[in-house]
Design a protein around this motif. Structure first.
Motif, mmCIF file in Angstrom:
data_model
loop_
_atom_site.group_PDB
_atom_site.id
_atom_site.type_symbol
_atom_site.label_atom_id
_atom_site.label_comp_id
_atom_site.label_asym_id
_atom_site.label_seq_id
_atom_site.Cartn_x
_atom_site.Cartn_y
_atom_site.Cartn_z
ATOM 1 N N CYS B 66 -2.562 -45.162 -58.242
ATOM 2 C CA CYS B 66 -3.765 -45.561 -57.696
ATOM 3 C C CYS B 66 -3.456 -44.700 -56.344
ATOM 4 N N ILE B 67 -4.526 -43.764 -55.940
ATOM 5 C CA ILE B 67 -4.351 -42.955 -54.804
ATOM 6 C C ILE B 67 -4.739 -43.697 -53.484
ATOM 7 N N ALA B 68 -5.093 -44.923 -53.670
ATOM 8 C CA ALA B 68 -5.317 -45.544 -52.296
ATOM 9 C C ALA B 68 -4.008 -46.410 -51.870
ATOM 10 N N GLY B 70 -1.000 -46.228 -53.870
ATOM 11 C CA GLY B 70 0.185 -45.723 -54.363
ATOM 12 C C GLY B 70 1.012 -46.404 -55.400
#
Lengths: 592, 107
Positions: B66-68, B70
């Motif tokens: 998840c790039i929000a 990590g």
């Protein structure tokens, strides 16, 4: 249950792929039945051909294996000629043009935009000078790596080049070892400086001395199970075995056979030998090797030379960190290591390299694991004239540290796995850093490795600054990004970089490096290296020192380069792709 | 009608009927708050691990993060496309919310 790949391999694999490959080449790419393409493209890898990514169908990457990185006199010229004639694509790279040679981190050569129909001619040209693509990819013995100046080096404990060549001769095209559970990466070096990078290979033979029957005997200790890929990096483990140069091939074959019989063929993610080593441990591994695969009693490990290792180590212990520069050989001649930024060299420059190597040296060229090239056997009296050659203006033996330390993988330009653009970006980064960032006093070796994904082809975990492809959002829009790791290196006590800052937008990475280096300089104790500084600093503190920010650096490739057919094409949309194409480059249409 | 589903090139692709259809490096919005705690994880695909079909829905198991926040790992099965008369029909994975089906073998 065996995987699709294992099923395909059980049907046709190894040497026999060649006749099929040549037949398809004769008849054209589009004669490969659609429902067999996955299988054939997987098999073609064994002969060094890797189908390029979506939008580039019918074009291949070709890898040429050069054992120990050695190109004998005459071979470099042929590589350049092949690249010139066959490795030109339908679009131009804005930095490198059209037609270039990639020197790789495994001392091999990669060419792109190769058409299947040209393979017979290419094979003929390569093989006429002893070059081959056999087993350059696929599940078998890959190109054997080692100290690129083996046999020439003043720092050599034992000359490993004849052993590397024996291993190459023995295990290339060897039906008993042609179908392994997964790729098999071998390093052998007799050098005192650790430039074989054995720690990150499946099988490593490293210089050692052992007292046998009262005599000091030079040979190799063996380590098993190193590798960097898939978020599962491992350092090769000492299995407490010493071999003499004469035993090296037999024992290496026994280890390869052990892998063949015991590696996981049901799950390719668990197939590399590092996972078998995880499961067994070094002691069991040695026991099984001794009891089931070797007919004589193995010697225990000898005394190694790891305390002297300097290559790619991040330590300033007086040894070489790379092979760039002018260095005296054991025979009194010199080798001249040229820096090739991100390993890519145009065809004209590669022809020049061949000419210069022939005119000033023996004609031999060697490839290093830092994507550089070496001209060997230059007499002292020719050094000045060699340095006046225009080629050395661009491929310098004395480059700026940011140029010297940069490594990059192939990236989304061609690679299916990569998440971001790499080679061109690393060139832009290096140029910007050179113009805008001062390195702390005395820092001459500073390595920045950029890998587009976790496959880690640029070996990011063993650099001072490790960059790994990722995505993030900036102002709500998805953009290419990089994870930043710090303080990796090999040497006596290798360790992988700590990933301290994640998902930094690519246009903020140069600013992050600039700030990090300023913070390093402000906090540096004495002459410590960056790796030493990282080792004594808490991870949380390190993250605070990175400070990503926008600067004058501008990145033209922030968007999803994977969604393009070719990131640098004027119209880069998938719909604009000419691929797949006929042998002459004209698009194959549904009417064909 | 039989459909061929495969993972190719070391987990770079989902191949459907011998065509490379789904690539790593895409950003998917997942309806799976249990993956990382984010309401709709903004998920970057790093590796394809497996592919299968449930009726007409083609789903994949992938590794990513998840790039929000990590968080990295493997969500459950994520739909990546539909089969229509044996043909693969892409869905716009970067713009729609993808439901995640957790099976017995998920963590």
């Amino acid at each position: 249950m065996p995987t699709d790949v294992e099923r395909w391999k059980s049907e046709v694999y190894g040497n026999e792929i060649r006749e099929h490959l040549l037949e398809f080449a004769e008849q054209g790419w589009d004669t490969i039945p659609e429902d067999e393409r996955d299988a054939w493209f997987e098999r073609f890898k064994w002969w060094g051909l890797y189908h390029q990514r979506n939008g580039q169908e019918s074009y291949f990457m070709m890898r040429i294996g050069t054992p120990n990185g050695v190109l004998t006199p005459g071979q470099t010229e042929v590589v350049a000629e092949v690249a010139d004639e066959y490795a030109r694509g339908p679009a131009e790279n804005p930095i490198f043009g059209n037609g270039y040679v990639d020197w790789t981190t495994r001392q091999s050569i990669q060419l792109h935009w190769i058409k299947l129909e040209d393979i017979p001619e290419i094979f003929e040209k390569l093989e006429s000078v002893g070059l081959s693509t056999q087993q350059a990819c696929g599940d078998s013995w890959r190109n054997i790596v080692g100290c690129p100046v083996a046999g020439k080096d003043k720092h050599e404990h034992v000359d490993a080049l004849p052993v590397a060549m024996e291993l190459n001769e023995t295990f290339k095209g060897n039906d008993d070892h042609s179908n392994l559970p997964r790729k098999w990466k071998v390093s052998i070096t007799g050098c005192r400086e650790g430039c074989g990078q054995g720690d990150i290979n499946d099988l490593a033979l490293e210089p050692a001395t052992k007292e046998i029957d009262g005599e000091e005997t030079k040979g190799f200790n063996i380590r098993i199970g190193g590798g960097l890929s898939r978020n599962e990096p491992r350092l090769a483990r000492d299995i407490d075995v010493f071999v003499t140069p004469e035993q090296a091939a037999e024992v290496s074959g026994a280890i390869s056979a052990l892998f063949r019989e015991n590696g996981d063929r049901d799950n390719r993610y668990n197939a590399r030998i590092k996972f078998l080593m995880d499961e067994w441990g070094a002691e069991k591994f040695r026991n099984v090797l001794q009891e089931e695969f070797v007919d004589f009693e193995l010697e225990t490990a000898g005394e190694d030379l790891r305390s002297e290792y300097s290559y790619n180590s991040g330590y300033a212990n007086g040894g070489h960190a790379d092979h760039v520069g002018i260095h005296e050989q054991a025979d009194g001649n010199y080798y001249v290591g040229l820096n090739v930024l991100v390993g890519r060299m145009g065809v004209d420059e590669t022809k020049e390299l061949a000419r210069v190597a022939d005119e000033y040296g023996s004609g031999e060229v060697r490839v290093t694991q830092r994507q550089n090239v070496i001209i060997t056997d230059v007499p002292e009296e020719k050094l000045d004239a060699l340095q006046d050659e225009e080629l050395l203006d661009h491929y310098s033996p004395d480059p700026h540290p940011f140029m010297r330390g940069s490594i990059a993988c192939t990236g989304t330009e061609f690679c299916s796995l990569s998440i971001v653009e790499t080679k061109n970006r690393q060139v832009r980064y290096a140029r910007w850093l050179k113009e805008n960032v001062e390195l702390p006093a005395g820092v001459e070796d500073f390595h920045i490795h950029l890998s587009g994904c976790t496959a880690s082809c640029a070996q990011p975990q063993i650099a001072d600054i490790s960059l790994r492809g990722m995505k993030t959002r900036k102002d709500g829009e998805p953009v290419e990004a990089l994870d930043i790791g710090l303080g990796g290196g090999l040497g006596e006590n290798p360790n992988f970089a700590e990933w301290v800052t994640q998902r930094v937008p690519v246009d903020e990475v140069p600013g992050a490096i600039k700030n990090l280096l300023a913070n390093f300089e402000a906090r540096r104790e004495g002459d410590e290296t960056f790796r030493e500084f990282v080792a004594r600093t808490d991870e949380e503190d390190l993250a605070e020192l990175v400070e990503p920010e926008e600067t004058s650096y501008e990145d033209p490739m922030m968007h999803n380069t994977k969604r393009t057919w070719y990131p640098y094409a004027e119209d880069d949309s998938m719909d604009a792709s000419p691929a797949p194409t006929h042998a002459d480059g004209t698009p194959i249409t549904s009417d064909d | 009608m039989s459909v061929s589903l495969r993972v190719l090139d070391d987990g770079a692709w989902v191949s459907v009927n011998d065509a490379r259809e789904v690539s790593v490096s895409e950003l998917w919005r997942l309806d799976d708050p249990s993956f990382c705690g984010c309401e709709l994880p903004d998920f970057v695909v790093e590796n394809v691990l497996d592919v299968g079909a449930d009726g007409r829905t083609v789903s994949a198991k992938v590794y990513g993060q998840c790039i929000a926040c990590g968080h990295a790992g493997v969500p459950g099965w994520v739909p990546v496309g539909r089969l229509r008369e044996g043909e693969f029909v892409d869905i716009d994975r970067e713009r729609v919310v993808l439901p995640v089906r957790r099976g017995d073998d998920d963590e």
